[in-house]
Design a protein around this motif. Structure first.
Motif, PDB file in Angstrom:
ATOM      1  N   GLY A 148     -50.453  48.300  31.083  1.00 59.55           N
ATOM      2  CA  GLY A 148     -51.243  49.243  31.895  1.00 59.55           C
ATOM      3  C   GLY A 148     -52.619  48.718  32.272  1.00 59.55           C
ATOM      4  O   GLY A 148     -53.059  47.657  31.821  1.00 59.55           O
ATOM      5  N   GLY A 206     -55.452  50.394  31.651  1.00 54.90           N
ATOM      6  CA  GLY A 206     -56.481  50.822  30.706  1.00 54.90           C
ATOM      7  C   GLY A 206     -57.697  51.400  31.414  1.00 54.90           C
ATOM      8  O   GLY A 206     -58.833  51.240  30.945  1.00 54.90           O
ATOM      9  N   ARG A 253     -58.862  54.405  31.808  1.00 57.03           N
ATOM     10  CA  ARG A 253     -59.686  55.396  31.088  1.00 57.03           C
ATOM     11  C   ARG A 253     -60.475  54.764  29.952  1.00 57.03           C
ATOM     12  O   ARG A 253     -61.338  55.388  29.350  1.00 57.03           O
ATOM     13  CB  ARG A 253     -58.793  56.540  30.575  1.00 57.03           C
ATOM     14  N   LYS A 291     -55.756  47.288  26.907  1.00 53.68           N
ATOM     15  CA  LYS A 291     -55.764  48.226  25.773  1.00 53.68           C
ATOM     16  C   LYS A 291     -55.008  47.697  24.552  1.00 53.68           C
ATOM     17  O   LYS A 291     -55.432  47.897  23.418  1.00 53.68           O
ATOM     18  CB  LYS A 291     -55.162  49.558  26.242  1.00 53.68           C
ATOM     19  N   PHE A 295     -49.452  47.103  39.252  1.00 48.69           N
ATOM     20  CA  PHE A 295     -49.524  48.144  38.220  1.00 48.69           C
ATOM     21  C   PHE A 295     -48.866  49.461  38.682  1.00 48.69           C
ATOM     22  O   PHE A 295     -49.533  50.491  38.813  1.00 48.69           O
ATOM     23  CB  PHE A 295     -50.977  48.423  37.807  1.00 48.69           C
ATOM     24  N   PRO A 333     -45.597  52.769  33.987  1.00 50.69           N
ATOM     25  CA  PRO A 333     -44.790  52.359  32.832  1.00 50.69           C
ATOM     26  C   PRO A 333     -43.360  51.952  33.178  1.00 50.69           C
ATOM     27  O   PRO A 333     -42.781  51.095  32.505  1.00 50.69           O
ATOM     28  CB  PRO A 333     -44.778  53.592  31.929  1.00 50.69           C
ATOM     29  N   ASP A 371     -50.503  52.174  22.683  1.00 51.70           N
ATOM     30  CA  ASP A 371     -51.726  52.892  22.278  1.00 51.70           C
ATOM     31  C   ASP A 371     -51.487  54.000  21.263  1.00 51.70           C
ATOM     32  O   ASP A 371     -52.329  54.868  21.076  1.00 51.70           O
ATOM     33  CB  ASP A 371     -52.426  53.459  23.527  1.00 51.70           C
ATOM     34  N   VAL A 431     -42.643  57.972  27.302  1.00 53.66           N
ATOM     35  CA  VAL A 431     -42.646  56.515  27.076  1.00 53.66           C
ATOM     36  C   VAL A 431     -41.997  56.145  25.746  1.00 53.66           C
ATOM     37  O   VAL A 431     -41.829  54.971  25.455  1.00 53.66           O
ATOM     38  CB  VAL A 431     -44.047  55.875  27.196  1.00 53.66           C
ATOM     39  N   ASN A 466     -52.454  59.297  21.026  1.00 51.70           N
ATOM     40  CA  ASN A 466     -52.643  57.986  21.664  1.00 51.70           C
ATOM     41  C   ASN A 466     -54.063  57.829  22.172  1.00 51.70           C
ATOM     42  O   ASN A 466     -54.713  58.787  22.572  1.00 51.70           O
ATOM     43  CB  ASN A 466     -51.587  57.722  22.740  1.00 51.70           C
ATOM     44  N   ASN A 519     -56.435  56.820  24.736  1.00 52.73           N
ATOM     45  CA  ASN A 519     -56.599  56.523  26.159  1.00 52.73           C
ATOM     46  C   ASN A 519     -58.042  56.196  26.510  1.00 52.73           C
ATOM     47  O   ASN A 519     -58.304  55.525  27.507  1.00 52.73           O
ATOM     48  CB  ASN A 519     -56.121  57.708  26.997  1.00 52.73           C
TER      49      ASN A 519
HETATM   50  N1  LIG Z   1     -45.898  47.459  32.697  1.00 48.50           N
HETATM   51  C1  LIG Z   1     -46.709  48.465  32.966  1.00 48.50           C
HETATM   52  N2  LIG Z   1     -47.018  49.324  31.989  1.00 48.50           N
HETATM   53  C2  LIG Z   1     -47.857  50.327  32.282  1.00 48.50           C
HETATM   54  C3  LIG Z   1     -48.405  50.493  33.574  1.00 48.50           C
HETATM   55  N3  LIG Z   1     -49.191  51.583  33.546  1.00 48.50           N
HETATM   56  C4  LIG Z   1     -49.134  52.079  32.302  1.00 48.50           C
HETATM   57  N4  LIG Z   1     -48.340  51.311  31.521  1.00 48.50           N
HETATM   58  C5  LIG Z   1     -48.049  51.506  30.094  1.00 48.50           C
HETATM   59  O1  LIG Z   1     -47.601  52.823  29.897  1.00 48.50           O
HETATM   60  C6  LIG Z   1     -48.073  53.342  28.668  1.00 48.50           C
HETATM   61  C7  LIG Z   1     -48.801  54.653  28.868  1.00 48.50           C
HETATM   62  O2  LIG Z   1     -49.834  54.470  29.812  1.00 48.50           O
HETATM   63  P1  LIG Z   1     -51.347  54.937  29.621  1.00 48.50           P
HETATM   64  O3  LIG Z   1     -51.592  55.512  28.288  1.00 48.50           O
HETATM   65  O4  LIG Z   1     -51.668  55.778  30.806  1.00 48.50           O
HETATM   66  O5  LIG Z   1     -52.098  53.518  29.655  1.00 48.50           O
HETATM   67  P2  LIG Z   1     -52.871  52.754  30.779  1.00 48.50           P
HETATM   68  O6  LIG Z   1     -52.163  52.825  32.093  1.00 48.50           O
HETATM   69  O7  LIG Z   1     -53.160  51.417  30.255  1.00 48.50           O
HETATM   70  O8  LIG Z   1     -54.252  53.525  30.867  1.00 48.50           O
HETATM   71  P3  LIG Z   1     -54.905  54.382  32.044  1.00 48.50           P
HETATM   72  O9  LIG Z   1     -55.113  53.410  33.178  1.00 48.50           O
HETATM   73  O10 LIG Z   1     -56.167  54.880  31.442  1.00 48.50           O
HETATM   74  O11 LIG Z   1     -53.915  55.463  32.384  1.00 48.50           O
HETATM   75  C8  LIG Z   1     -48.974  52.268  28.074  1.00 48.50           C
HETATM   76  O12 LIG Z   1     -48.219  51.609  27.105  1.00 48.50           O
HETATM   77  C9  LIG Z   1     -49.294  51.367  29.236  1.00 48.50           C
HETATM   78  O13 LIG Z   1     -49.473  50.019  28.831  1.00 48.50           O
HETATM   79  C10 LIG Z   1     -48.041  49.531  34.593  1.00 48.50           C
HETATM   80  O14 LIG Z   1     -48.454  49.600  35.740  1.00 48.50           O
HETATM   81  N5  LIG Z   1     -47.196  48.550  34.226  1.00 48.50           N
END
Ligand SMILES: Nc1nc2c(ncn2[C@@H]2O[C@H](COP(=O)(O)OP(=O)(O)OP(=O)(O)O)[C@@H](O)[C@H]2O)c(=O)[nH]1
Ligand SMILES: [Mg+2]
Length: 199
Positions: free
Chosen positions: A15, A17, A19, A25, A76, A79, A101, A140, A185, A187
């Motif tokens: 992700g 990250g 936030r 992250k 990006f 997930p 996270d 997730v 988690n 964030n």
């Molecule tokens: N491969 C991949 N994983 C993602 C992507 N966006 C989020 N994730 C993953 O999905 C899970 C939940 O996402 P979030 O908690 O929103 O994490 P994040 O996207 O890094 O953080 P924010 O940008 O603050 O939303 C985490 O394990 C992230 O690493 C992405 O574009 N690609």
């Protein structure tokens, strides 16, 4: 129960990250260890094989000792792109995903998801928690048949991204875990600090 040897565990660390200020992250320190390594170590006894999905600092993730696969696209998309990277490289009949996270996820996560998947003859088993009496899915945290790769490719090629809309196309077994705090988690930086203080 599904034989753990038949299951590959995937830590999603791809992700933005945003936030947390745009940091990677999964590499943030939590009790002396990177967050994604906590998740990997927690999955290890629950599955036969491990891998990580990350899009930055790949060498740092490779040092954890499991294969690392980035998303196919660099934009990006969320997930599901990580889930797809996992399914594309999965050599077992089942894949289970966890985010990077959430270091305290249940030690019986995979066993309970696997039991429900079989009992309900489902294609996906998803974790859920009860918060103030309301069921909240944790999309997730999913165990799925690896053959869902074709479905996910088609879904994403159609420009779709939302995980709930994809899982809704399949038979889903929802497994409720009593301890919602296990799914806490990080964030934001403040939430990461809350975790350090033993939440
Ligand atoms: N491969 C991949 N994983 C993602 C992507 N966006 C989020 N994730 C993953 O999905 C899970 C939940 O996402 P979030 O908690 O929103 O994490 P994040 O996207 O890094 O953080 P924010 O940008 O603050 O939303 C985490 O394990 C992230 O690493 C992405 O574009 N690609
Ligand atoms: Mg999160």
């Amino acid at each position: 129960m599904i034989d753990p040897e038949l299951i590959t565990g995937l830590v999603l660390a791809g992700g933005r990250g945003s936030r947390m200020g745009g940091v990677d992250k999964g590499l943030q320190n939590h009790q002396g260890i990177p967050l994604a390594l906590h998740a990997l170590l927690r999955l290890q006894p629950q599955v036969g094989h491990l891998m990580l999905n990350a899009n930055r600092n790949l060498g740092a993730y490779e040092a954890f000792g499991a294969p690392v696969w980035p998303d196919a696209t660099a934009d990006f998309p969320g997930p599901l792109a990580g889930v797809l990277a996992g399914l594309e490289h999965c050599e077992t009949p089942y894949l289970v995903t966890v985010p990077c996270d959430t270091p305290n996820f249940p030690a019986d996560l995979v066993e309970r998801l696997g039991t429900a998947l079989q009992a309900e003859d489902a294609e996906i088993a998803m974790a859920a928690t009860l918060e103030d009496g309301t069921l909240r899915t944790q999309p997730v945290f999913c165990l799925m048949h690896a053959h869902l790769m074709e479905s996910l490719v088609a879904f994403m090629q159609a420009g779709e991204r939302k995980i709930d809309r994809w899982t809704a196309r399949h038979r889903v077994a929802v497994v409720t875990f009593d301890d919602a705090s296990a799914f806490f988690n990080a964030n934001t930086v403040a939430e990461l600090q809350q975790l350090q203080h033993g939440r």
